[in-house]
Motif scaffolding. Structure first.
Motif, short mmCIF file in Angstrom:
data_model
loop_
_atom_site.label_atom_id
_atom_site.label_comp_id
_atom_site.label_asym_id
_atom_site.label_seq_id
_atom_site.Cartn_x
_atom_site.Cartn_y
_atom_site.Cartn_z
N VAL A 344 0.84 -1.21 0.00
CA VAL A 344 0.00 0.00 0.00
C VAL A 344 0.87 1.25 0.00
O VAL A 344 0.66 2.17 -0.79
N TRP A 345 1.84 1.28 0.90
CA TRP A 345 2.68 2.47 1.07
C TRP A 345 3.57 2.72 -0.15
O TRP A 345 3.68 3.84 -0.64
N SER A 346 4.18 1.67 -0.67
CA SER A 346 5.19 1.83 -1.71
C SER A 346 4.60 1.83 -3.11
O SER A 346 5.05 2.57 -3.98
N ASN A 347 3.57 0.99 -3.34
CA ASN A 347 2.99 0.86 -4.68
C ASN A 347 1.70 1.64 -4.86
O ASN A 347 1.15 1.68 -5.96
N HIS A 348 1.18 2.23 -3.79
CA HIS A 348 -0.04 3.05 -3.84
C HIS A 348 -1.23 2.24 -4.36
O HIS A 348 -2.03 2.73 -5.17
N LEU A 349 -1.37 1.01 -3.87
CA LEU A 349 -2.46 0.13 -4.28
C LEU A 349 -3.38 -0.15 -3.10
O LEU A 349 -2.94 -0.19 -1.95
N THR A 350 -4.65 -0.37 -3.39
CA THR A 350 -5.63 -0.70 -2.36
C THR A 350 -5.59 -2.21 -2.10
O THR A 350 -5.73 -3.01 -3.03
N VAL A 351 -5.40 -2.58 -0.84
CA VAL A 351 -5.34 -3.99 -0.45
C VAL A 351 -6.44 -4.24 0.58
O VAL A 351 -6.52 -3.55 1.60
N VAL A 352 -7.28 -5.23 0.31
CA VAL A 352 -8.41 -5.58 1.18
C VAL A 352 -8.17 -6.99 1.70
O VAL A 352 -7.89 -7.91 0.92
N VAL A 353 -8.27 -7.18 3.02
CA VAL A 353 -7.95 -8.47 3.62
C VAL A 353 -9.03 -8.89 4.61
O VAL A 353 -9.83 -8.08 5.07
N ALA A 365 -9.63 -17.47 20.43
CA ALA A 365 -11.03 -17.14 20.23
C ALA A 365 -11.22 -15.65 19.94
O ALA A 365 -10.80 -14.80 20.73
N GLY A 366 -11.82 -15.34 18.81
CA GLY A 366 -12.18 -13.97 18.47
C GLY A 366 -11.07 -13.09 17.96
O GLY A 366 -11.31 -11.95 17.57
N VAL A 367 -9.81 -13.57 17.95
CA VAL A 367 -8.67 -12.71 17.61
C VAL A 367 -8.65 -12.43 16.11
O VAL A 367 -8.83 -13.33 15.29
N VAL A 368 -8.43 -11.17 15.74
CA VAL A 368 -8.23 -10.83 14.34
C VAL A 368 -6.96 -11.53 13.86
O VAL A 368 -5.93 -11.50 14.54
N LEU A 369 -7.04 -12.16 12.70
CA LEU A 369 -5.93 -12.96 12.19
C LEU A 369 -5.11 -12.17 11.18
O LEU A 369 -5.57 -11.18 10.62
N SER A 370 -3.89 -12.61 10.96
CA SER A 370 -3.00 -11.95 10.01
C SER A 370 -3.30 -12.45 8.60
O SER A 370 -3.68 -13.61 8.43
N PRO A 371 -3.19 -11.58 7.57
CA PRO A 371 -2.64 -10.22 7.56
C PRO A 371 -3.63 -9.12 7.91
O PRO A 371 -3.36 -7.94 7.65
N GLY A 372 -4.77 -9.47 8.50
CA GLY A 372 -5.75 -8.46 8.89
C GLY A 372 -5.26 -7.52 9.97
O GLY A 372 -5.90 -6.51 10.26
N LEU A 373 -4.10 -7.82 10.58
CA LEU A 373 -3.51 -6.97 11.60
C LEU A 373 -2.77 -5.78 11.01
O LEU A 373 -2.42 -4.84 11.73
N ALA A 374 -2.50 -5.80 9.71
CA ALA A 374 -1.72 -4.75 9.07
C ALA A 374 -2.43 -3.40 9.17
O ALA A 374 -3.66 -3.33 9.25
N TYR A 375 -1.65 -2.33 9.13
CA TYR A 375 -2.19 -0.98 9.28
C TYR A 375 -2.86 -0.47 8.00
O TYR A 375 -3.96 0.07 8.03
N ASN A 376 -2.18 -0.57 6.87
CA ASN A 376 -2.58 0.16 5.67
C ASN A 376 -3.67 -0.52 4.87
O ASN A 376 -4.25 0.10 3.97
N VAL A 377 -3.93 -1.77 5.16
CA VAL A 377 -4.97 -2.51 4.45
C VAL A 377 -6.34 -2.12 4.99
O VAL A 377 -6.46 -1.46 6.03
N ILE A 378 -7.38 -2.52 4.27
CA ILE A 378 -8.75 -2.45 4.79
C ILE A 378 -9.11 -3.85 5.28
O ILE A 378 -9.22 -4.78 4.48
N THR A 379 -9.25 -4.01 6.58
CA THR A 379 -9.57 -5.31 7.16
C THR A 379 -11.09 -5.43 7.29
O THR A 379 -11.75 -4.52 7.80
N VAL A 380 -11.62 -6.57 6.84
CA VAL A 380 -13.06 -6.73 6.70
C VAL A 380 -13.56 -7.89 7.54
O VAL A 380 -13.05 -9.02 7.44
N GLY A 381 -14.56 -7.62 8.37
CA GLY A 381 -15.27 -8.67 9.09
C GLY A 381 -16.54 -9.04 8.34
O GLY A 381 -16.85 -8.48 7.28
#
Length: 627
Positions: A344-353, A365-381
């Motif tokens: 996201v930062w270097s290539n200026h692309l939208t990443v959805v996880v 139990a209930g923990v957000v999993l990786s790569p959903g922990l990343a900052y720049n992505v859009i993490t979706v439940g």
């Protein structure tokens, strides 16, 4: 949901607040009566065993935000010193190795080898002309620059590995990373190199297991003539069973190409593709007008293969990368999450996880999993729309054993909030990998991700500048996610900002209720005019910026990828009265929401609490909707 527990009992908060106000008043020369504490949190340092209490204070006259930290004895301290001590302790214990790799190395035989991430220093390259709105030609020029710079920078390490009888598994084209199978002795030698910053073990990921389009109001956007035309979306998949490839023979899917056309097709990948791009008359994909799909099908679930598949998609011109795979990492950002941030930062692309589908019971139990922990992505439940486009009665998705991830990542002040948004993740009909080519698909956050990826494509069709501003895409999607499933409407544990509403996000972009700029220290406070707000309407404002993963590998202690900037958001009504404040410590976004008591022009003011880099890519978007 945060995991911080029991710390408050060892601090006399009333005394600490009074001491903090007195200290900032004296330090800044501001009367105590003009200072207001707008946020407070505990900063933890697990390796050194320290805990600090911190407060943010707003100067009502200048809109400046000040901060202070007190230690366990109530003394004013500098948090940077605590961070440096934590980093020194990590270096003392593990050197450049991730703790998990260090433990593995301690038990390795001399003839044993393991595949590792080798993060290098960031090579020098002039990115200055690639910070604004990029044409396709300019974006391809950026990718070409990166490929050349990273190849040259990685070459000495690759040459060294060849002399060590090591196998180079993959050399990244778009990040300072080499994957290699190496011995214990080679790991020790690599850690002594000045161009190697950190080493970590590789991991394996697995898929994050009527029509959802009307629920998220995609059909409203179609009626406005926006269907995703011209936007390439990549479906990045880890294998489910033996396959990870989209079945492009399905007559309801657009043409496409595959990273590994020799690998088997996957029902999971084909269903995800349909949620983005199905042309079925009843079960249309969210952005069914996309010209083609890219099947970035990894051969295995190993992060080496996932990175290679993603980079193929980047080279092919993907503007949105839709990633439906997961790995439990105890709430700690690991290398693949940081790599997603780098894209996201270097290539200026939208990443959805995916937020992931952790168990309902057990350690994770209930923990957000990786790569959903990343900052720049859009993490979706994921939520359950009960197979109805009407919103009343919708609930967060939970199966008999799994649920949508919501327990937040570990962070310095323990106030990060994930996921950012949620989308329909169950009772979905989509494309299949065999005749009759349409049918019911399983449940999970895997199937919520492509809905948000499709929404991103709709917004890019509306405004092509968004193809190079993932920060603005995130801000607009969060501003438009006004479907409150649970908890507070503005932001809450399980649904983040809420369920997506493509029509509200499209309104935001179509009516120019967004900004995106590269900003520097002197640009703050930065004021935005929210024009023409009608009385009685709900207004949501979101500011978003990035972590800088190229600039710091590894991060402080066990706190991953610290942000170089901390911005706060203040909102004022037409009379200059403050109506909302958002001032988290560890998020790379702020979100404010209010109901307008009067018509007119409001102001959103982004103020810097901390600014440590040379520049930031900052976006702000606001939505107007019915309460």
């Amino acid at each position: 949901m945060s995991a911080q527990t029991g710390i408050e009992g060892s601090f006399d908060l009333q005394t600490y607040r009074a001491e903090a106000l007195e200290h900032v008043s004296a330090r800044e020369g501001i009367p105590i009566g003009e200072l207001t504490i707008i946020n407070e949190a505990f900063a933890t340092f697990p390796l050194t065993g320290r805990t600090l209490w911190g407060a943010k204070m707003l100067d009502e006259k200048s809109s400046a935000v000040y901060g202070v930290y007190l230690d366990e004895q109530g003394r004013v301290v500098e948090i940077d010193a605590a961070k440096e001590a934590e980093a020194a302790e990590k270096s003392k214990r593990y050197g450049k190795l991730d703790p998990e790799l260090a433990e593995r190395v301690s038990t390795m035989r001399s003839d044993e080898k393991v595949v590792v991430w080798i993060w290098l220093t960031e090579p020098s390259m002039d990115r200055s002309r690639f910070q604004g709105n990029l044409s396709e030609e300019q974006h391809q020029e950026l990718l070409s620059l990166q490929r050349a710079a990273y190849a040259a920078h990685e070459a000495p390490v690759i040459d060294f590995l060849k002399t060590q009888d090591s196998t180079v598994v993959y050399a990244s084209q778009y990040a300072p990373v080499v994957f290699a199978e190496v011995s214990r002795e080679t790991i020790q030698d690599l850690s002594k190199r000045s161009d190697v910053v950190s080493l970590d073990i590789t991991r394996s990921y697995e898929p994050a297991l009527s029509s959802a389009a009307p629920t998220v109001k995609a059909n409203v956007v179609w009626g406005r003539g926006k269907t995703g035309t011209g936007i390439k979306v990549a479906i990045v998949e880890a294998p489910l069973g033996s396959g990870s490839r989209i079945e492009f023979s399905n007559p309801y899917l657009p043409d496409g190409s595959s990273y590994r056309p020799d690998l088997p097709v996957s029902s999971h990948a084909t269903a995800v593709a349909g949620i983005v791009a199905s042309s079925h008359s009843t079960y249309k994909g969210i952005s069914y007008g996309v010209p083609a799909l890219l099947s970035a099908n990894a051969e295995t679930g190993n992060d080496t293969d996932i990175v290679a598949a993603m980079e193929w998609a980047i080279t092919q011109g993907a503007k949105v990368l839709s990633c439906s795979y997961e790995k439990y990492t105890s709430g700690v950002i690991e290398d693949l999450a940081q790599y997603h941030d780098h894209v996201v930062w270097s290539n200026h692309l939208t990443v959805v996880v995916a937020a992931g589908n952790p168990p309902i019971e057990g350690a994770e139990a209930g923990v957000v999993l990786s790569p959903g922990l990343a900052y720049n992505v859009i993490t979706v439940g994921a939520f359950d729309d009960m197979d109805s486009s009407a919103w009343p009665g919708d609930v967060m998705w939970a199966g008999s054993l799994e649920q949508s991830g919501y327990i937040d990542p570990i962070s310095q002040h323990d106030d990060r909030e994930k996921p950012e948004v949620v989308a329909v993740g169950t009772r979905i009909t989509s494309t299949t990998d065999m005749s009759p080519w349409i049918g019911s698909v399983p449940s999970g956050t895997s199937f919520a991700v492509p809905a948000v990826s499709g929404e991103a494509a709709l917004l890019m069709h509306r405004q092509s500048q968004l193809t190079s501003w993932p920060e603005a895409v995130k801000a607009a999607i969060m501003a438009g996610a006004v479907h409150n499933i649970e908890g507070a409407s503005r932001l809450s544990d399980r649904d983040g900002a809420g369920g997506i509403d493509c029509s509200i996000a499209d309104d935001t972009i179509a009516n120019n209720r967004w900004w995106a700029n590269t900003v520097t220290y002197g640009d703050f406070p930065k004021t935005y005019v929210l024009s023409g707000i009608p009385a009685g309407k709900k207004v949501r404002v979101v500011a978003a910026w990035d972590s800088h993963p190229p600039d710091l590998h590894p991060p402080y202690g066990t706190i991953n990828d610290p942000l170089q900037s901390d911005f706060d958001l203040l909102i004022y009504d037409p009379n200059g009265e403050q109506v909302e404040v958002s001032s988290s410590y560890d998020n790379n976004y702020e979100i404010g929401q209010f109901t307008a008591e009067m018509s007119g022009n409001y102001q959103a003011r982004v103020v810097k609490y901390r600014f440590e880099g040379a520049s930031e890519r900052l976006a702000l978007a606001y939505s107007i909707s019915d309460p």
